[in-house]
Design a protein around this motif. Structure first.
Motif, PDB file in Angstrom:
ATOM      1  N   VAL A  71       6.348 -33.125 -28.642  1.00  0.00           N
ATOM      2  CA  VAL A  71       5.414 -32.278 -27.873  1.00  0.00           C
ATOM      3  C   VAL A  71       6.202 -31.732 -26.408  1.00  0.00           C
ATOM      4  O   VAL A  71       6.175 -32.447 -25.730  1.00  0.00           O
ATOM      5  CB  VAL A  71       4.219 -33.384 -27.211  1.00  0.00           C
ATOM      6  N   ALA A  86      -2.334 -35.338 -23.396  1.00  0.00           N
ATOM      7  CA  ALA A  86      -3.100 -35.983 -24.825  1.00  0.00           C
ATOM      8  C   ALA A  86      -3.069 -35.520 -25.706  1.00  0.00           C
ATOM      9  O   ALA A  86      -3.170 -36.921 -26.812  1.00  0.00           O
ATOM     10  CB  ALA A  86      -4.418 -34.705 -23.930  1.00  0.00           C
ATOM     11  N   THR A  87      -2.274 -34.948 -26.472  1.00  0.00           N
ATOM     12  CA  THR A  87      -1.809 -34.777 -27.546  1.00  0.00           C
ATOM     13  C   THR A  87      -1.073 -35.574 -28.232  1.00  0.00           C
ATOM     14  O   THR A  87      -0.591 -36.118 -28.961  1.00  0.00           O
ATOM     15  CB  THR A  87      -1.103 -33.056 -28.036  1.00  0.00           C
ATOM     16  N   ALA A 135      -2.033 -38.681 -28.624  1.00  0.00           N
ATOM     17  CA  ALA A 135      -2.769 -38.899 -29.606  1.00  0.00           C
ATOM     18  C   ALA A 135      -2.296 -38.995 -30.567  1.00  0.00           C
ATOM     19  O   ALA A 135      -2.774 -40.113 -31.531  1.00  0.00           O
ATOM     20  CB  ALA A 135      -3.981 -37.944 -29.414  1.00  0.00           C
ATOM     21  N   CYS A 195       2.738 -27.253 -26.114  1.00  0.00           N
ATOM     22  CA  CYS A 195       2.038 -27.384 -25.281  1.00  0.00           C
ATOM     23  C   CYS A 195       2.788 -26.154 -23.933  1.00  0.00           C
ATOM     24  O   CYS A 195       1.860 -26.062 -23.032  1.00  0.00           O
ATOM     25  CB  CYS A 195       1.415 -28.361 -24.920  1.00  0.00           C
ATOM     26  N   SER A 216      -8.329 -33.950 -24.062  1.00  0.00           N
ATOM     27  CA  SER A 216      -8.756 -34.947 -25.545  1.00  0.00           C
ATOM     28  C   SER A 216      -9.365 -34.046 -26.505  1.00  0.00           C
ATOM     29  O   SER A 216      -8.839 -33.841 -27.750  1.00  0.00           O
ATOM     30  CB  SER A 216      -9.222 -36.140 -24.968  1.00  0.00           C
ATOM     31  N   TYR A 248      -8.765 -31.142 -26.933  1.00  0.00           N
ATOM     32  CA  TYR A 248      -8.200 -29.967 -27.575  1.00  0.00           C
ATOM     33  C   TYR A 248      -6.424 -30.851 -28.360  1.00  0.00           C
ATOM     34  O   TYR A 248      -5.941 -30.356 -29.613  1.00  0.00           O
ATOM     35  CB  TYR A 248      -6.406 -29.200 -26.325  1.00  0.00           C
ATOM     36  N   ALA A 249      -5.991 -32.291 -27.507  1.00  0.00           N
ATOM     37  CA  ALA A 249      -5.037 -33.136 -28.674  1.00  0.00           C
ATOM     38  C   ALA A 249      -6.046 -33.372 -30.143  1.00  0.00           C
ATOM     39  O   ALA A 249      -5.745 -33.080 -31.311  1.00  0.00           O
ATOM     40  CB  ALA A 249      -5.570 -34.218 -28.069  1.00  0.00           C
TER      41      ALA A 249
END
Length: 253
Positions: free
Chosen positions: A10, A20-21, A24, A84, A222, A224-225
């Protein structure tokens, strides 16, 4: 694609949408490499999620290659890449003093947002193409555009051009990599509560949120994730640029 056990990278993972991604993906069992220009931020996130931090200038050929090598040494070849990393510097064509904007301001945004995204995609795709398919797939790539790709505001010429480029190259890259069983998609977020917006006054944040039709608020990282995770897991989403913006359509200013 099944996330559990997969190696993921990421970019921009030290904060905001990227953090956040990364969180997750890690929650679903991925082995996550947190790539960020800010080494300290990457290390903090990696420590929190049990991943590995990799310093990375996405627009730099050598830096990106080194980041991939470090991530692979820790977790094996990546099957998931989420782009990102990005910058949002405003660029006016003509300044208030009447002088043309420095060309370097435009070039910086394009280098990070567009060239950086392509750079990471080409490196990820080359590695994914050598892997054995799992449930028919070798890898999934998710990039980040913006609603500014479609409704850029005054001062966003560089940002809109960079994000428009990310959206425009999604389909041809997806078509090219289809033969390698690699899916390629892009998310175009609206106004999200990122560190940049978190520094604004609360009344200004509220004003921005009120401009969103429904729900009338800023997006949460979150959310987006969650979309990024769904794209990875849903094997029939390919070649798409998906807006996540509460039906927002940006005004000129």
């Amino acid at each position: 694609m099944k996330i559990s056990g997969a190696a993921a990278i990421v970019t921009g993972g030290g904060s905001g949408l990227g953090r956040a991604t990364a969180e997750a993906l890690a929650e679903r069992g991925a082995r996550v490499a947190v790539a960020d220009l800010n080494q300290a931020a990457a290390e903090a996130v990696a420590k929190a999620i049990g991943g590995v931090a990799v310093a990375c200038d996405v627009g730099g050929e050598a830096s990106a290659a080194e980041a991939f090598a470090k991530a692979e040494a820790a977790h094996g070849p990546a099957r998931i890449l989420v782009n990102c990393a990005g910058v949002g510097s405003p660029v006016r064509i003509v300044g208030k003093d009447g002088a043309p904007t420095p060309l370097g301001d435009f070039e910086k945004v394009i280098r990070v947002n567009l060239i950086g995204t392509f750079n990471m995609i080409r490196l990820a795709a080359a590695g994914m193409a050598t892997l054995e398919p799992i449930e028919g797939e070798r890898g999934v790539i998710v990039s980040t555009a913006s609603v500014a790709a479609f409704e850029g505001q005054v001062g966003q010429s560089a940002y809109s051009a960079s994000k428009g480029g990310v959206a425009a190259m999604t389909l041809p890259i997806a078509r090219e990599l289809a033969r390698n069983a690699i899916r390629v998609n892009t998310i175009a977020p609206g106004i999200f509560m990122t560190p940049m917006l978190a520094g604004l006054r609360e009344d200004f944040q509220a004003s921005l949120g009120a401009s969103v039709p429904f729900p009338s608020r800023l997006g949460a990282p979150s959310e987006y994730a969650a979309l990024a995770v769904h794209i990875v897991e849903n094997g029939y989403i390919n070649g798409e640029t998906i807006r996540i913006d509460g039906a927002l359509r940006m005004a000129p200013r």
